[in-house]
Design an enzyme around this catalytic site. Structure first.
Site, short mmCIF file in Angstrom:
data_model
loop_
_atom_site.label_atom_id
_atom_site.label_comp_id
_atom_site.label_asym_id
_atom_site.label_seq_id
_atom_site.Cartn_x
_atom_site.Cartn_y
_atom_site.Cartn_z
N ALA A 1 0.82 -1.21 0.00
CA ALA A 1 0.00 0.00 0.00
C ALA A 1 0.86 1.27 0.00
O ALA A 1 0.43 2.30 -0.52
CB ALA A 1 -0.94 0.00 1.20
N THR A 2 2.04 1.21 0.56
CA THR A 2 2.92 2.40 0.53
C THR A 2 3.21 2.78 -0.92
O THR A 2 3.07 3.94 -1.32
CB THR A 2 4.23 2.12 1.28
OG1 THR A 2 3.93 1.82 2.63
CG2 THR A 2 5.18 3.31 1.21
N ASN B 1 -5.81 3.26 10.41
CA ASN B 1 -5.00 2.17 10.94
C ASN B 1 -4.77 2.25 12.45
O ASN B 1 -4.40 1.28 13.07
CB ASN B 1 -3.66 2.11 10.22
CG ASN B 1 -2.97 3.44 10.17
OD1 ASN B 1 -3.50 4.39 9.59
ND2 ASN B 1 -1.81 3.55 10.77
N GLN C 1 -6.50 -1.01 5.34
CA GLN C 1 -7.13 -1.63 6.51
C GLN C 1 -8.53 -2.14 6.20
O GLN C 1 -9.05 -2.99 6.91
CB GLN C 1 -7.23 -0.62 7.67
CG GLN C 1 -5.91 -0.18 8.24
CD GLN C 1 -5.27 -1.24 9.16
OE1 GLN C 1 -5.92 -2.17 9.62
NE2 GLN C 1 -3.99 -1.08 9.39
N HIS D 1 -0.83 -7.93 3.38
CA HIS D 1 -0.41 -8.44 4.69
C HIS D 1 -1.29 -8.02 5.85
O HIS D 1 -1.09 -8.46 6.98
CB HIS D 1 1.06 -8.10 4.96
CG HIS D 1 1.35 -6.68 5.33
ND1 HIS D 1 1.42 -6.29 6.64
CD2 HIS D 1 1.59 -5.58 4.60
CE1 HIS D 1 1.73 -4.99 6.68
NE2 HIS D 1 1.83 -4.54 5.45
N THR E 1 9.25 -7.10 -13.10
CA THR E 1 8.73 -8.45 -13.25
C THR E 1 7.73 -8.75 -12.13
O THR E 1 8.02 -8.50 -10.96
CB THR E 1 9.88 -9.48 -13.20
OG1 THR E 1 10.79 -9.15 -14.25
CG2 THR E 1 9.38 -10.90 -13.38
N CYS F 1 4.32 1.97 12.42
CA CYS F 1 5.37 2.75 11.78
C CYS F 1 5.86 3.86 12.68
O CYS F 1 6.84 4.51 12.41
CB CYS F 1 4.86 3.38 10.49
SG CYS F 1 3.59 2.42 9.72
C1 PLP Z 1 -0.30 -0.81 6.58
C2 PLP Z 1 -0.83 0.40 5.94
C3 PLP Z 1 -0.15 1.01 4.88
C4 PLP Z 1 1.18 0.52 4.38
O1 PLP Z 1 1.02 -0.67 3.67
P1 PLP Z 1 2.31 -1.53 3.24
O2 PLP Z 1 1.74 -2.57 2.36
O3 PLP Z 1 2.85 -2.06 4.53
O4 PLP Z 1 3.25 -0.62 2.55
C5 PLP Z 1 -0.72 2.12 4.31
N1 PLP Z 1 -1.88 2.62 4.74
C6 PLP Z 1 -2.56 2.07 5.76
C7 PLP Z 1 -3.86 2.65 6.19
C8 PLP Z 1 -2.06 0.95 6.40
O5 PLP Z 1 -2.72 0.41 7.41
#
Ligand code: PLP
Length: 392
Positions: A78-79, A158, A186, A208, A247, A333
């Site tokens: 998600a980042t 989150n 989330q 994840h 890839t 984080c």
């Molecule tokens: C965990 C999270 C992210 C980051 O996701 P990653 O896949 O770990 O990079 C971004 N936004 C929210 C709201 C999250 O909970």
């Protein structure tokens, strides 16, 4: 591992990450060894096999949010999806305007790309939230400008779990011809998401947080009504329709698909189960003096409870809960800045008093006895610490 222990702590940090579901792992395994082909190698069956796995996941993800499979762009998480959405839209639409709107309580993976854009001359409005963590639609309405190109509001927070009113925000954006991005890291698999009904143009996902592997995510990018133009942030072989080169990683992608399939299939029963456990946890902890709920009482994720406790210091409380409960204060984080969550700060609760925050993230493995254990331990720790004067 400095302390060998047979009984591991009760894991209540599912808003930080979740274990890979064994069913997800079994779906992934053949793609490491047997179906190892490059899904872009379409001249032979090794490529086709890998591509078939990728395509199936693309279809599952698309179905989960009412999108078309071609609108799914795989990323590393998600980042990356948030970075691609925000920087990619800014770069692509800067001829039309250089103003973005987001919210003070967003994840840093949204806030930091926005701050970066400010260094390039873009302007960003960071909307405040109400004490319950939700944005006020009127505040959003007043923030729109003729040069606004993007609104980015997360689906579920989150730290405090609150669910923003996506459908109403989407309608407001649609009426003004402004693109709407939501970070649904989330929310995916926890609450129903529908990019048509909610008028979402871009949606970030990650595996994840819903029992899939780490290091894989996706961005939904709308292809029609309107057709969203997004500038790639990784240039290379032109995979993912040129939007995200590199890839593809079939084992992770197949695991992501299986994780989403399971989460969607089990959403209703699992939500009900988690809400019952979560409400029991809150009902018991709310009896303690100086404990308050963070975030809206009902507009929230089924698996999240965030509480603040007066007259207790955050890191002291977390230390007191070790090694019995794995829990966090704010987001994973920002655990190094325990006392200064920007989300809790935005709720307007911060004062000079010591105040600890605990985020309980319940999950598929959480049982009633885990919750009972947590209630007992947290209750005893809070009582013990509140009796002791704080040593500043
Ligand atoms: C965990 C999270 C992210 C980051 O996701 P990653 O896949 O770990 O990079 C971004 N936004 C929210 C709201 C999250 O909970």
């Amino acid at each position: 591992m400095n302390q060998p222990s047979i009984i591991r702590p009760v894991y209540l940090d599912c808003n930080a990450t979740t274990p890979v579901d064994p069913r997800v792992l079994s779906a992934m395994l053949p793609f490491f060894t047997d179906y190892f082909g490059n899904p872009s190698s379409l001249n032979h069956s090794y490529g086709w096999e890998a591509e078939a796995g990728v395509q199936q996941s693309r279809e599952i993800l698309a179905a989960a949010i009412a999108a078309d499979p071609v609108e799914i762009i795989f990323t590393s998480g998600a980042t990356e999806a948030n970075n691609l959405a925000i920087k990619g839209i800014a770069e692509s639409y800067m001829g039309e305007g250089r103003h973005l709107i987001t919210v003070q309580t967003e994840h840093s993976a949204v806030l930091e790309p926005c701050r970066y854009l400010e260094t390039l001359g873009f302007e960003v409005t960071y909307l405040p939230v109400q004490p319950d963590g939700l944005i006020e639609l009127e505040t959003l309405e007043n923030a729109f400008r003729p040069d606004t190109i993007l609104v980015s509001v997360m689906a579920a927070n989150n730290e405090i779990g609150v669910l923003q009113p996506l459908e109403k925000i989407g309608e407001m954006c649609r009426d003004r011809h402004v693109l709407f991005h939501t970070d649904a890291a989330q929310a995916l698999g926890k609450i129903p998401l529908n990019v048509q009904k909610m008028h979402i143009d871009l949606l970030s996902m990650t595996a994840h947080k819903l029992y899939g592997p780490k290091g894989i995510g996706a961005l939904y990018v709308r292809r029609k009504n309107p057709r969203v133009q997004i500038s790639p942030q990784l240039h290379g072989g032109g995979q993912e329709r040129g939007i995200r080169s590199g890839t593809l990683y079939p084992p992770q992608i197949v695991g992501f698909g299986e994780a989403v399939r399971l989460a969607v299939a089990e959403m209703e029963t699992e939500s009900e189960r988690l809400i019952a456990l979560r409400d029991r946890l809150w009902q018991q902890l709310s009896l303690l003096p100086g404990v308050q709920l963070n975030g809206h009482p009902t507009q929230r994720l089924p698996n999240n409870l965030s509480i603040s406790i007066n007259s207790v210091e955050g890191s002291t409380l977390l230390a007191a809960l070790q090694p019995d409960i794995a829990i966090s204060s704010g987001s994973a984080c920002s655990t190094e800045k325990l006392a200064s969550s920007h989300v809790i700060g935005a709720l307007g609760l911060r004062d000079r008093l010591a105040r600890a925050t605990l985020r309980f993230g319940l999950g598929r493995a959480t049982t009633r006895s885990d919750i009972n254990k947590a209630i007992k331990l947290v209750r005893n720790s809070i009582r013990m610490l509140q009796e002791k004067p704080i040593d500043f």
